[in-house]
Scaffold this active site. Structure first.
Site, PDB file in Angstrom:
ATOM      1  N   PHE A  62      -9.328   2.170  -3.186  1.00  0.00           N
ATOM      2  CA  PHE A  62     -10.338   1.658  -2.256  1.00  0.00           C
ATOM      3  C   PHE A  62     -11.237   0.576  -2.894  1.00  0.00           C
ATOM      4  O   PHE A  62     -12.488   0.731  -2.975  1.00  0.00           O
ATOM      5  CB  PHE A  62     -11.223   2.798  -1.745  1.00  0.00           C
ATOM      6  CG  PHE A  62     -10.485   3.913  -1.016  1.00  0.00           C
ATOM      7  CD1 PHE A  62      -9.130   3.815  -0.712  1.00  0.00           C
ATOM      8  CD2 PHE A  62     -11.154   5.067  -0.622  1.00  0.00           C
ATOM      9  CE1 PHE A  62      -8.453   4.842  -0.040  1.00  0.00           C
ATOM     10  CE2 PHE A  62     -10.495   6.092   0.052  1.00  0.00           C
ATOM     11  CZ  PHE A  62      -9.152   5.980   0.338  1.00  0.00           C
ATOM     12  N   HIS A 114      -1.790  -5.852  -2.876  1.00  0.00           N
ATOM     13  CA  HIS A 114      -2.888  -4.932  -3.217  1.00  0.00           C
ATOM     14  C   HIS A 114      -4.198  -5.363  -2.544  1.00  0.00           C
ATOM     15  O   HIS A 114      -4.542  -6.544  -2.558  1.00  0.00           O
ATOM     16  CB  HIS A 114      -3.046  -4.935  -4.752  1.00  0.00           C
ATOM     17  CG  HIS A 114      -4.244  -4.184  -5.227  1.00  0.00           C
ATOM     18  ND1 HIS A 114      -4.399  -2.829  -5.027  1.00  0.00           N
ATOM     19  CD2 HIS A 114      -5.365  -4.594  -5.885  1.00  0.00           C
ATOM     20  CE1 HIS A 114      -5.553  -2.452  -5.537  1.00  0.00           C
ATOM     21  NE2 HIS A 114      -6.161  -3.495  -6.060  1.00  0.00           N
ATOM     22  N   PHE A 158       4.836   3.564  -8.900  1.00  0.00           N
ATOM     23  CA  PHE A 158       6.203   3.152  -9.214  1.00  0.00           C
ATOM     24  C   PHE A 158       6.504   3.575 -10.659  1.00  0.00           C
ATOM     25  O   PHE A 158       5.779   3.166 -11.573  1.00  0.00           O
ATOM     26  CB  PHE A 158       6.350   1.632  -9.070  1.00  0.00           C
ATOM     27  CG  PHE A 158       6.550   1.168  -7.651  1.00  0.00           C
ATOM     28  CD1 PHE A 158       5.887   1.782  -6.596  1.00  0.00           C
ATOM     29  CD2 PHE A 158       7.408   0.111  -7.364  1.00  0.00           C
ATOM     30  CE1 PHE A 158       6.076   1.356  -5.286  1.00  0.00           C
ATOM     31  CE2 PHE A 158       7.604  -0.318  -6.058  1.00  0.00           C
ATOM     32  CZ  PHE A 158       6.937   0.301  -5.011  1.00  0.00           C
ATOM     33  N   ASP A 160       3.813  -3.973 -13.118  1.00  0.00           N
ATOM     34  CA  ASP A 160       4.236  -3.541 -14.456  1.00  0.00           C
ATOM     35  C   ASP A 160       3.889  -2.056 -14.589  1.00  0.00           C
ATOM     36  O   ASP A 160       3.595  -1.398 -13.588  1.00  0.00           O
ATOM     37  CB  ASP A 160       3.645  -4.440 -15.559  1.00  0.00           C
ATOM     38  CG  ASP A 160       2.131  -4.324 -15.648  1.00  0.00           C
ATOM     39  OD1 ASP A 160       1.547  -3.423 -15.015  1.00  0.00           O
ATOM     40  OD2 ASP A 160       1.510  -5.143 -16.363  1.00  0.00           O
ATOM     41  N   HIS A 195       0.840  -1.196   0.000  1.00  0.00           N
ATOM     42  CA  HIS A 195       0.000   0.000   0.000  1.00  0.00           C
ATOM     43  C   HIS A 195       0.876   1.248   0.000  1.00  0.00           C
ATOM     44  O   HIS A 195       0.766   2.084   0.904  1.00  0.00           O
ATOM     45  CB  HIS A 195      -0.936   0.056   1.208  1.00  0.00           C
ATOM     46  CG  HIS A 195      -1.897  -1.086   1.302  1.00  0.00           C
ATOM     47  ND1 HIS A 195      -3.067  -1.004   2.014  1.00  0.00           N
ATOM     48  CD2 HIS A 195      -1.878  -2.322   0.780  1.00  0.00           C
ATOM     49  CE1 HIS A 195      -3.712  -2.156   1.928  1.00  0.00           C
ATOM     50  NE2 HIS A 195      -2.998  -2.977   1.181  1.00  0.00           N
ATOM     51  N   LYS A 243       1.585   4.790  -1.445  1.00  0.00           N
ATOM     52  CA  LYS A 243       0.708   5.776  -2.091  1.00  0.00           C
ATOM     53  C   LYS A 243       1.317   6.372  -3.364  1.00  0.00           C
ATOM     54  O   LYS A 243       0.652   7.136  -4.056  1.00  0.00           O
ATOM     55  CB  LYS A 243       0.386   6.923  -1.130  1.00  0.00           C
ATOM     56  CG  LYS A 243      -0.406   6.506   0.089  1.00  0.00           C
ATOM     57  CD  LYS A 243      -1.869   6.292  -0.221  1.00  0.00           C
ATOM     58  CE  LYS A 243      -2.654   6.038   1.056  1.00  0.00           C
ATOM     59  NZ  LYS A 243      -3.910   5.366   0.846  1.00  0.00           N
ATOM     60  N   GLN A 244       2.598   6.063  -3.644  1.00  0.00           N
ATOM     61  CA  GLN A 244       3.208   6.625  -4.856  1.00  0.00           C
ATOM     62  C   GLN A 244       3.180   5.595  -5.980  1.00  0.00           C
ATOM     63  O   GLN A 244       3.326   4.385  -5.733  1.00  0.00           O
ATOM     64  CB  GLN A 244       4.666   6.987  -4.592  1.00  0.00           C
ATOM     65  CG  GLN A 244       4.845   8.005  -3.490  1.00  0.00           C
ATOM     66  CD  GLN A 244       6.319   8.178  -3.139  1.00  0.00           C
ATOM     67  OE1 GLN A 244       7.092   8.730  -3.894  1.00  0.00           O
ATOM     68  NE2 GLN A 244       6.706   7.680  -1.965  1.00  0.00           N
TER      69      GLN A 244
HETATM   70  O1  0FX Z   1      -3.443   2.015   1.956  1.00  0.00           O
HETATM   71  P1  0FX Z   1      -4.849   1.841   1.561  1.00  0.00           P
HETATM   72  O2  0FX Z   1      -5.524   0.704   2.183  1.00  0.00           O
HETATM   73  O3  0FX Z   1      -4.966   1.611  -0.022  1.00  0.00           O
HETATM   74  C1  0FX Z   1      -4.997   2.624  -1.030  1.00  0.00           C
HETATM   75  C2  0FX Z   1      -5.633   2.061  -2.306  1.00  0.00           C
HETATM   76  O4  0FX Z   1      -6.930   1.572  -2.052  1.00  0.00           O
HETATM   77  C3  0FX Z   1      -4.786   0.962  -2.900  1.00  0.00           C
HETATM   78  O5  0FX Z   1      -5.335   0.505  -4.094  1.00  0.00           O
HETATM   79  C4  0FX Z   1      -3.396   1.503  -3.146  1.00  0.00           C
HETATM   80  N1  0FX Z   1      -2.567   0.448  -3.667  1.00  0.00           N
HETATM   81  C5  0FX Z   1      -2.836   2.065  -1.856  1.00  0.00           C
HETATM   82  C6  0FX Z   1      -1.521   2.679  -2.083  1.00  0.00           C
HETATM   83  O6  0FX Z   1      -3.706   3.081  -1.312  1.00  0.00           O
HETATM   84  O7  0FX Z   1      -5.589   3.204   1.816  1.00  0.00           O
HETATM   85  P2  0FX Z   1      -5.884   3.989   3.171  1.00  0.00           P
HETATM   86  O8  0FX Z   1      -5.119   3.442   4.311  1.00  0.00           O
HETATM   87  O9  0FX Z   1      -5.744   5.432   2.850  1.00  0.00           O
HETATM   88  O10 0FX Z   1      -7.413   3.681   3.388  1.00  0.00           O
HETATM   89  C7  0FX Z   1      -7.860   2.448   3.878  1.00  0.00           C
HETATM   90  C8  0FX Z   1      -9.365   2.406   3.780  1.00  0.00           C
HETATM   91  O11 0FX Z   1      -9.909   3.456   4.554  1.00  0.00           O
HETATM   92  C9  0FX Z   1      -9.900   2.633   2.372  1.00  0.00           C
HETATM   93  O12 0FX Z   1      -9.998   1.417   1.658  1.00  0.00           O
HETATM   94  C10 0FX Z   1     -11.238   3.236   2.611  1.00  0.00           C
HETATM   95  C11 0FX Z   1     -11.078   3.951   3.952  1.00  0.00           C
HETATM   96  N2  0FX Z   1     -10.979   5.412   3.790  1.00  0.00           N
HETATM   97  C12 0FX Z   1      -9.763   6.038   3.713  1.00  0.00           C
HETATM   98  C13 0FX Z   1      -9.689   7.390   3.535  1.00  0.00           C
HETATM   99  C14 0FX Z   1      -8.343   8.102   3.407  1.00  0.00           C
HETATM  100  C15 0FX Z   1     -12.157   6.145   3.727  1.00  0.00           C
HETATM  101  O13 0FX Z   1     -13.247   5.552   3.795  1.00  0.00           O
HETATM  102  N3  0FX Z   1     -12.081   7.490   3.541  1.00  0.00           N
HETATM  103  C16 0FX Z   1     -10.898   8.160   3.440  1.00  0.00           C
HETATM  104  O14 0FX Z   1     -10.900   9.407   3.296  1.00  0.00           O
END
Ligand code: 0FX
Length: 244
Positions: A106, A95, A81, A126, A76, A78-79
């Site tokens: 999400f 993922h 590649f 890729d 996970h 956020k940048q």
């Molecule tokens: O780290 P991550 O679980 O995943 C996201 C992308 O979904 C993923 O495809 C990508 N590879 C990765 C780099 O970034 O995201 P998170 O920790 O910011 O959020 C986790 C969950 O929290 C998200 O699935 C839904 C929820 N969420 C998050 C934020 C920031 C919300 O419901 N609202 C929000 O504003």
């Protein structure tokens, strides 16, 4: 013993970093380092994690990363590649979605809305988003009583399970891959942001309204809102579901 010895894990997710680090304890002779996005000050200042986390800007630092590592994991991150980076060093993504369905942002939110498969995927990176050859994946079931958070918790569990089952083969370069069955579909951050404003005049069934609200309900996040026409202020909405 292992094919890869200099490994960088790039992650913006503290839970996955600590899970990954525990799983790596049994593998000896590997130089392992961790990095997160420069904007992730919460993680950079996190003192409860037992690993040191450096800051990495992939736009400027990718060439050095390629020179000093032979395997890079994204847990996970956020940048994106950069394409030249993924062509020069093996990069593997963990993922939170069941590729190729709802690739991108999400995934479980969109799976609740469009009923496409949800789960976790480990794949080679890729130059396209969440697209490369699949090493392993696990589907999770989203029940009618699940909101985005419940589904996400099941997905994180599946991600850790997949890492447990596949890490040794990945480190030894002994894994097999399959290509995604189709191109699937992608959702971006802007698609999620566009979902957040409720169109109060949109005709929907009660079932669709409940599905929308549970897709937007995730712990304390303020996602869905409508505008109060009298005051102009945002009113946030979420839903509470309880299985009997
Ligand atoms: O780290 P991550 O679980 O995943 C996201 C992308 O979904 C993923 O495809 C990508 N590879 C990765 C780099 O970034 O995201 P998170 O920790 O910011 O959020 C986790 C969950 O929290 C998200 O699935 C839904 C929820 N969420 C998050 C934020 C920031 C919300 O419901 N609202 C929000 O504003």
């Amino acid at each position: 013993m292992f094919y890869y010895r200099k490994i960088l894990v790039i992650s913006d997710n503290p839970f996955l970093i600590s899970q990954f680090n525990s799983l790596m304890k049994k593998f000896e002779g590997i130089e392992l380092s961790y990095a997160c996005s420069p904007s992730n000050t919460a993680l950079l200042n996190n003192t409860s994690l037992s690993v040191k986390i450096n800051s990495i800007n992939l736009k400027t630092d990718w060439e050095q990363t390629v020179q000093t590592h032979d395997l890079v994991f994204s847990l996970h991150c956020k940048q994106l590649f950069p394409a030249p980076m993924v062509s020069k060093v093996k990069c593997i993504n963990v993922h939170p979605g069941y590729n190729p369905y709802n690739r991108g942002w999400f995934p479980q939110v969109f799976s609740i809305l469009n009923n496409k498969k949800a789960g976790a995927t480990i794949h080679e990176i890729d130059k396209h988003l969440d697209h490369g050859a699949i090493i392993a994946q696990k589907e999770i079931e989203i029940e009618k009583s699940d909101n985005s958070l419940n589904a996400y918790e099941k997905i994180q569990e599946a991600e850790v399970q997949l890492l447990k089952e596949n890490l040794e083969n990945i480190l030894s370069n002994k894994y097999k891959t399959i290509l995604p069955a189709e191109e699937g579909n992608i959702n971006l951050k802007k698609d999620f942001n566009a979902l957040c404003e409720v169109d109060l005049d949109k005709p929907v069934t009660m079932g669709e309204a409940i599905d929308y609200l549970r897709a937007m309900t995730h712990g304390n996040y303020k996602n869905a809102y409508f505008i109060d026409k009298n005051t102009g202020s945002k009113i946030f909405v979420a839903i509470q579901l309880e299985k009997e």
